[in-house]
Each structure stands twice: as C-alpha cells, then as structure tokens.
Motif scaffolding. Structure first.
Motif, short mmCIF file in Angstrom:
data_model
loop_
_atom_site.label_atom_id
_atom_site.label_comp_id
_atom_site.label_asym_id
_atom_site.label_seq_id
_atom_site.Cartn_x
_atom_site.Cartn_y
_atom_site.Cartn_z
N GLU A 174 0.82 -1.20 0.00
CA GLU A 174 0.00 0.00 0.00
C GLU A 174 0.87 1.26 0.00
N VAL A 175 1.96 1.24 0.77
CA VAL A 175 2.88 2.38 0.80
C VAL A 175 3.56 2.53 -0.55
N TYR A 176 4.03 1.41 -1.10
CA TYR A 176 4.66 1.42 -2.43
C TYR A 176 3.71 2.00 -3.47
N LYS A 177 2.46 1.57 -3.44
CA LYS A 177 1.48 2.03 -4.42
C LYS A 177 1.25 3.53 -4.29
N ARG A 178 1.13 4.03 -3.06
CA ARG A 178 0.96 5.47 -2.86
C ARG A 178 2.17 6.24 -3.38
N GLN A 179 3.36 5.71 -3.12
CA GLN A 179 4.59 6.38 -3.57
C GLN A 179 4.66 6.44 -5.10
N THR A 180 4.30 5.34 -5.76
CA THR A 180 4.37 5.34 -7.22
C THR A 180 3.30 6.25 -7.82
N GLU A 181 2.12 6.27 -7.23
CA GLU A 181 1.06 7.16 -7.72
C GLU A 181 1.47 8.62 -7.53
N SER A 182 2.08 8.90 -6.39
CA SER A 182 2.54 10.26 -6.10
C SER A 182 3.63 10.67 -7.10
#
Length: 83
Positions: free
Chosen positions: A70-78
C-alpha cells in the motif's frame, strides 16, 4: 573490491535488482496481479539481503525490501502525478 569497483555485497544487490526486474516482467506477462508481482519481488529481495555480511547494510536492505504494498502504491502514484 572486484575489478568493477563493487563490493561483493553491492554486486549481489545489483544482481538481485536485475532478477527482481525480470521477475516483474515475467509475472506481468503471465497475467499476475501487480500485488502478486510486488510480493514476489519483495520476497526475493529479502532473500538476497540475507546474503549481505555487513549487519548495518543487511538491515538497511531488509528495511528497503519490507515496504508494504500500500505504501509502495501510494509512492508510485505520487511520483506519477509529480511528473
């Protein structure tokens, strides 16, 4: 140090990253979900981290390889929206 100027631990990390990238490509080609591919790469990276002799380098590697999806996904979206 080896002729390429990399320590054995760093060379292992580089090889681990290459294997991880190949793993993601293969998983994507096989129709796996992004989450499954991410988990697979993270598991492989943690195994590679265990090979590092230096304790502080191993701990840093393990911390980097333990980012929740979930953290990885937020970082990539950001990162995508920042470009």
């Amino acid at each position: 140090m080896n002729p390429a100027g990399m320590t054995p631990g760093r060379r292992g990390l580089q090889m681990g990253r290459l294997v991880a990238i190949v793993g993601v490509v293969v998983a994507a080609a096989a129709g796996c979900s992004t989450r499954v591919a991410y988990d697979s790469v993270q598991n492989h990276q943690r195994l590679e981290c265990q090979k590092i002799q230096d304790l502080s380098a191993r701990n840093k590697c393990l911390a980097d390889a333990s980012t929740p999806y979930e953290v990885y996904k937020r970082q990539t979206e950001s990162a995508k929206t920042a470009n």
